[in-house]
Design an enzyme around this catalytic site. Structure first.
Site, PDB file in Angstrom:
ATOM      1  N   ASP A 117       0.857  -1.186   0.000  1.00  0.00           N
ATOM      2  CA  ASP A 117       0.000   0.000   0.000  1.00  0.00           C
ATOM      3  C   ASP A 117       0.886   1.227   0.000  1.00  0.00           C
ATOM      4  O   ASP A 117       1.989   1.209   0.561  1.00  0.00           O
ATOM      5  CB  ASP A 117      -0.904   0.021   1.241  1.00  0.00           C
ATOM      6  CG  ASP A 117      -1.990  -1.047   1.204  1.00  0.00           C
ATOM      7  OD1 ASP A 117      -2.421  -1.416   0.104  1.00  0.00           O
ATOM      8  OD2 ASP A 117      -2.406  -1.493   2.288  1.00  0.00           O
ATOM      9  N   ASP A 131      -7.133  -1.276  -4.414  1.00  0.00           N
ATOM     10  CA  ASP A 131      -8.171  -0.903  -3.451  1.00  0.00           C
ATOM     11  C   ASP A 131      -9.134   0.117  -4.053  1.00  0.00           C
ATOM     12  O   ASP A 131     -10.349   0.034  -3.865  1.00  0.00           O
ATOM     13  CB  ASP A 131      -7.545  -0.319  -2.180  1.00  0.00           C
ATOM     14  CG  ASP A 131      -6.675  -1.309  -1.432  1.00  0.00           C
ATOM     15  OD1 ASP A 131      -6.903  -2.524  -1.562  1.00  0.00           O
ATOM     16  OD2 ASP A 131      -5.758  -0.860  -0.709  1.00  0.00           O
TER      17      ASP A 131
END
Length: 174
Positions: A117, A131
């Site tokens: 991330d 995401d």
């Protein structure tokens, strides 16, 4: 499944892999680089859990769930009714595949990999392109459904059905 679903999925996976590779080569884990001061920053994080790092000690379970969700998206994408639902299924599939690939092939090992991330949203959570694809598709599906748009063709009633899938898709998208 429609080729457009796969095309959209491949494009999302490619963008996700590219941005993750950029983050791995350009960012130091945990160090924030402000993009829009106080709102968006880049910060490399390795997430073993789900959203908001929930389930960090159950990475293998999340891998199984991600695989089931990916298969489910691919299964339902066959019944996409309109051009927008074909695109959204492809985007969702690409997002699911992007994070599943991390879980399968990144450290610390097969099926237990941590998701890369890098987009920090005002310290609320840190996410990635996959995401955004998953959440954006889900929200758009919900909004379109609330507006009365049906994303899926009904299941065929049997061999006596007078219309083929292609005919139903054309009718629904006009």
């Amino acid at each position: 499944m429609r080729p457009a679903v796969w095309l959209a999925a491949v494009l999302v996976v490619a963008l996700d892999v590219f941005t993750k590779q950029w983050a791995l080569s350009s960012l130091t884990p945990g160090v924030r680089h402000h993009v829009i001061d106080g709102v968006i920053s880049f910060q490399l994080v390795f997430n073993s859990g789900a959203a908001f790092s929930l389930g960090e000690n159950y990475t293998w379970v999340l891998t199984v769930v991600a695989a089931v969700v990916t298969v489910g998206i691919a299964y339902y994408a066959r019944r996409a009714r309109t051009w927008w639902s074909v695109g959204l299924f492809g985007i969702a599939l690409g997002g699911a595949l992007g994070n599943l690939l991390d879980r399968l092939f990144r450290a610390p090992g097969f099926g237990r990999g941590h998701v890369v991330d890098m987009i920090n949203y005002h310290n609320f959570f840190v996410g990635n392109v996959a995401d955004m694809a998953i959440v954006g598709s889900a929200v758009t599906f919900m909004v379109m459904s609330m507006l009365g748009r049906k994303p899926l063709m009904p299941l065929p009633e049997g061999p006596s059905s007078s219309k083929g899938k292609a005919d139903a898709f054309e009718d629904a998208s006009s």
